[in-house]
Design an enzyme around this catalytic site. Structure first.
Site, PDB file in Angstrom:
ATOM      1  N   ASP A  58      -7.264   2.786  -3.115  1.00  0.00           N
ATOM      2  CA  ASP A  58      -8.010   2.758  -1.849  1.00  0.00           C
ATOM      3  C   ASP A  58      -8.300   4.190  -1.414  1.00  0.00           C
ATOM      4  O   ASP A  58      -7.375   4.976  -1.176  1.00  0.00           O
ATOM      5  CB  ASP A  58      -7.184   2.046  -0.774  1.00  0.00           C
ATOM      6  CG  ASP A  58      -7.929   1.877   0.545  1.00  0.00           C
ATOM      7  OD1 ASP A  58      -9.096   2.325   0.647  1.00  0.00           O
ATOM      8  OD2 ASP A  58      -7.345   1.291   1.477  1.00  0.00           O
ATOM      9  N   SER A  93       0.860  -1.187   0.000  1.00  0.00           N
ATOM     10  CA  SER A  93       0.000   0.000   0.000  1.00  0.00           C
ATOM     11  C   SER A  93       0.894   1.235   0.000  1.00  0.00           C
ATOM     12  O   SER A  93       1.761   1.378   0.865  1.00  0.00           O
ATOM     13  CB  SER A  93      -0.878  -0.040   1.255  1.00  0.00           C
ATOM     14  OG  SER A  93      -1.696   1.101   1.339  1.00  0.00           O
ATOM     15  N   LYS A 136      -3.056   4.854  -2.447  1.00  0.00           N
ATOM     16  CA  LYS A 136      -4.046   5.566  -1.654  1.00  0.00           C
ATOM     17  C   LYS A 136      -4.505   6.782  -2.459  1.00  0.00           C
ATOM     18  O   LYS A 136      -3.651   7.487  -3.033  1.00  0.00           O
ATOM     19  CB  LYS A 136      -3.412   6.012  -0.323  1.00  0.00           C
ATOM     20  CG  LYS A 136      -3.105   4.862   0.616  1.00  0.00           C
ATOM     21  CD  LYS A 136      -4.393   4.201   1.075  1.00  0.00           C
ATOM     22  CE  LYS A 136      -4.171   3.329   2.301  1.00  0.00           C
ATOM     23  NZ  LYS A 136      -5.454   2.771   2.798  1.00  0.00           N
ATOM     24  N   GLY A 170      -4.306  -4.895   5.663  1.00  0.00           N
ATOM     25  CA  GLY A 170      -3.243  -4.697   6.642  1.00  0.00           C
ATOM     26  C   GLY A 170      -3.482  -3.432   7.439  1.00  0.00           C
ATOM     27  O   GLY A 170      -4.138  -2.499   6.958  1.00  0.00           O
ATOM     28  N   ASP A 212     -13.935  -2.320   2.505  1.00  0.00           N
ATOM     29  CA  ASP A 212     -13.036  -2.513   3.651  1.00  0.00           C
ATOM     30  C   ASP A 212     -13.803  -2.056   4.899  1.00  0.00           C
ATOM     31  O   ASP A 212     -14.483  -2.859   5.562  1.00  0.00           O
ATOM     32  CB  ASP A 212     -11.749  -1.704   3.406  1.00  0.00           C
ATOM     33  CG  ASP A 212     -10.777  -1.667   4.587  1.00  0.00           C
ATOM     34  OD1 ASP A 212     -11.115  -2.181   5.663  1.00  0.00           O
ATOM     35  OD2 ASP A 212      -9.660  -1.107   4.442  1.00  0.00           O
ATOM     36  N   LYS A 215      -0.936  -0.885  -4.472  1.00  0.00           N
ATOM     37  CA  LYS A 215      -2.185  -0.191  -4.122  1.00  0.00           C
ATOM     38  C   LYS A 215      -1.844   1.266  -3.846  1.00  0.00           C
ATOM     39  O   LYS A 215      -0.983   1.559  -3.008  1.00  0.00           O
ATOM     40  CB  LYS A 215      -2.809  -0.870  -2.899  1.00  0.00           C
ATOM     41  CG  LYS A 215      -3.784  -0.039  -2.086  1.00  0.00           C
ATOM     42  CD  LYS A 215      -4.539  -0.917  -1.105  1.00  0.00           C
ATOM     43  CE  LYS A 215      -4.771  -0.254   0.230  1.00  0.00           C
ATOM     44  NZ  LYS A 215      -5.473  -1.141   1.192  1.00  0.00           N
ATOM     45  N   GLU A 245     -11.119   0.374  -3.645  1.00  0.00           N
ATOM     46  CA  GLU A 245     -11.446  -0.016  -2.271  1.00  0.00           C
ATOM     47  C   GLU A 245     -12.115   1.150  -1.535  1.00  0.00           C
ATOM     48  O   GLU A 245     -11.593   2.277  -1.545  1.00  0.00           O
ATOM     49  CB  GLU A 245     -10.133  -0.415  -1.575  1.00  0.00           C
ATOM     50  CG  GLU A 245     -10.255  -0.926  -0.169  1.00  0.00           C
ATOM     51  CD  GLU A 245      -8.872  -1.333   0.378  1.00  0.00           C
ATOM     52  OE1 GLU A 245      -7.928  -1.528  -0.426  1.00  0.00           O
ATOM     53  OE2 GLU A 245      -8.746  -1.448   1.606  1.00  0.00           O
ATOM     54  N   LYS A 284     -10.003  -7.843   7.113  1.00  0.00           N
ATOM     55  CA  LYS A 284      -9.032  -7.477   8.150  1.00  0.00           C
ATOM     56  C   LYS A 284      -9.549  -8.086   9.444  1.00  0.00           C
ATOM     57  O   LYS A 284     -10.612  -7.686   9.937  1.00  0.00           O
ATOM     58  CB  LYS A 284      -8.939  -5.960   8.313  1.00  0.00           C
ATOM     59  CG  LYS A 284      -8.193  -5.244   7.209  1.00  0.00           C
ATOM     60  CD  LYS A 284      -8.209  -3.753   7.455  1.00  0.00           C
ATOM     61  CE  LYS A 284      -7.545  -2.992   6.323  1.00  0.00           C
ATOM     62  NZ  LYS A 284      -7.855  -1.549   6.398  1.00  0.00           N
TER      63      LYS A 284
HETATM   64  C1  NPQ Z   1      -6.500   0.335   4.622  1.00  0.00           C
HETATM   65  N1  NPQ Z   1      -4.167   0.043   5.486  1.00  0.00           N
HETATM   66  O1  NPQ Z   1      -6.457  -0.647   3.905  1.00  0.00           O
HETATM   67  C2  NPQ Z   1      -5.430   0.632   5.646  1.00  0.00           C
HETATM   68  C3  NPQ Z   1      -5.674   1.743   6.482  1.00  0.00           C
HETATM   69  C4  NPQ Z   1      -4.660   2.304   7.391  1.00  0.00           C
HETATM   70  C5  NPQ Z   1      -2.099  -0.755   4.610  1.00  0.00           C
HETATM   71  O2  NPQ Z   1      -3.451   0.765   3.494  1.00  0.00           O
HETATM   72  C6  NPQ Z   1      -1.698   3.592  11.211  1.00  0.00           C
HETATM   73  C7  NPQ Z   1      -2.379   2.474  11.599  1.00  0.00           C
HETATM   74  C8  NPQ Z   1      -1.903   4.108   9.961  1.00  0.00           C
HETATM   75  C9  NPQ Z   1      -3.275   1.864  10.759  1.00  0.00           C
HETATM   76  C10 NPQ Z   1      -3.049   4.014   7.823  1.00  0.00           C
HETATM   77  C11 NPQ Z   1      -3.299   0.101   4.462  1.00  0.00           C
HETATM   78  C12 NPQ Z   1      -2.825   3.502   9.094  1.00  0.00           C
HETATM   79  C13 NPQ Z   1      -3.513   2.378   9.500  1.00  0.00           C
HETATM   80  C14 NPQ Z   1      -3.960   3.403   7.002  1.00  0.00           C
HETATM   81  C15 NPQ Z   1      -4.427   1.770   8.622  1.00  0.00           C
HETATM   82  O3  NPQ Z   1      -7.451   1.057   4.535  1.00  0.00           O
HETATM   83 MG    MG Z   2      -8.574   0.058   2.988  1.00  0.00          MG
END
Ligand code: NPQ
Ligand code: MG
Length: 366
Positions: free
Chosen positions: A187, A133, A161, A289, A237, A159, A212, A261
């Site tokens: 995402d 990500s 953001k 994650g 998600d 991926k 996402e 998750k």
């Molecule tokens: C998601 N994760 O899929 C998230 C959201 C996310 C890997 O993109 C600190 C702790 C910062 C948890 C940032 C990924 C974070 C976090 C993003 C979770 O939406």
């Molecule tokens: Mg997500």
């Protein structure tokens, strides 16, 4: 299995680089660890809530509070993970806190009988392909440098953001630079509304695996409407907190792919149930994650090895986020991570490293 005590341990893990999403920038991971102690074995659970309630309504201090005030006192005598899940069910919400406790009990239970998480959950593979990500950057050149680095490390899927103002341009730039063969998805972390459908549909030109969580967490109907206005598959998600939510999203046509998750849905048992439901409906799932340490990562990699996890997950290597992990680091080999085979999580914290990052501890005698 009688639980004699539980430790709540707070750790602070600096991130190698700031991670920006549509909801904010993180520079460190603030993690609550749950350690369950029994006469036979100990077990670890990692709470994936953030410091602030920005991803969902949970936050670390709230998780610690509900654990010590309600969840831990409700643990049944001599419990296994299934009994723990049942005992915690009357308490509404707090899925990430529940997941951490259930996972710690499951880890202790599996270590006591010498079975791995992968074996218990029904893993069908010895290693899993990994995606990464990539956060929102200040500029396109910075993004391209980051993506180039990750592709060089072997990640099999990228991926990006996205948020309003950072969507078409980064996707177009990555496609132009790295070509059409890169597995690519985006995402939004709920940053758009249905009024943005025309803008989002412009992403259809870039052959994305999925988009996402474009809309708000509780917008199932709006996601179903959006799915009719764009060809890119919609993956949910934040919207999916239970097997019932997953069933509703599938039935409504709000999601054609689901991100699982374990923290968000209350634990690995619920995560497996969602996997099974999706397999029955022919809906692909993949493992999300939450910037886990090696403890949470170990369990996620085991889950991602189930047969229905047909898309690469956000199960990145330890070094994606941390210079020093609290376990032996997970390292990418040919774009894959090995599923641990030892009892329970198959990994344990390295005592000196764990102590170095610990900011608070609390022992609850049972
Ligand atoms: C998601 N994760 O899929 C998230 C959201 C996310 C890997 O993109 C600190 C702790 C910062 C948890 C940032 C990924 C974070 C976090 C993003 C979770 O939406
Ligand atoms: Mg997500």
């Amino acid at each position: 299995m009688k639980i004699t005590g539980i430790e709540l341990r707070r750790i602070a893990m600096p991130l190698r680089a700031p991670f920006r999403t549509s909801f904010g920038v993180e520079t460190a991971r603030d993690v609550l660890l749950v350690r369950v102690v029994t006469p036979e074995a100990e077990g670890w659970g990692e709470c994936v809530a953030m410091t602030e309630p920005l991803y969902n309504s949970e936050y670390v201090d709230g998780a610690a509070d509900v654990l010590r005030r309600f969840l831990i006192p409700a643990l049944p005598e001599g419990a296994d993970a299934i009994a723990v899940k049942r005992a915690l069910k009357p308490f509404k919400g707090h899925k990430m806190a529940k997941a951490a406790l259930e996972t710690a009990v499951l880890d202790a239970q599996l270590r006591a009988r010498g079975e791995s998480f992968g074996s218990y959950l029904g893993a069908s593979r010895e290693r899993v392909p990994c995606g990464v990500s990539v956060g929102i950057m200040d500029s396109i050149p910075e993004l391209l440098d980051a993506v180039e680095g990750f592709i060089g490390e072997g990640y099999v899927r990228i991926k990006l953001k996205i948020q309003p103002g950072w969507d078409l341009a980064p996707v177009r730039a990555v496609r132009e630079r790295f070509g059409d063969d890169v597995l690519l998805q985006v995402d939004a972390n709920a940053a758009y509304t249905l009024a943005d459908a025309r803008q989002l549909a412009k992403l259809d030109a870039f052959d994305l695996l999925l988009i996402e969580q474009p809309l708000a967490d509780d917008d199932l109907i709006q996601h179903a409407a959006l799915a009719k206005l764009m060809s890119t598959p919609i993956c949910l998600d934040e919207s999916i907190e239970s097997v019932e939510d997953a069933a509703a999203a599938i039935t409504l046509g709000a999601a054609s792919i689901i991100n699982v998750k374990p923290g968000r849905v209350g634990g690995y048992l619920e995560a497996k149930a969602i996997h099974d439901l999706c397999v029955a409906h022919g809906v692909p799932v993949w493992c999300g994650g939450m910037l886990e340490t090696g403890l949470g990562r170990a369990a996620n990699v085991a889950l991602a090895a189930l047969p229905g996890f047909t898309l690469p997950g956000d199960t990145s290597a330890s070094r994606r986020y941390f210079a020093t992990d609290i376990t032996t680091p997970f390292e990418l080999a040919d774009g894959h991570l090995d599923v641990p085979t030892g009892p329970g999580l198959g990994v344990e914290p390295i005592a000196d490293i764990l102590d170095d990052v610990t900011t608070a501890g609390e022992w609850i005698k049972l």
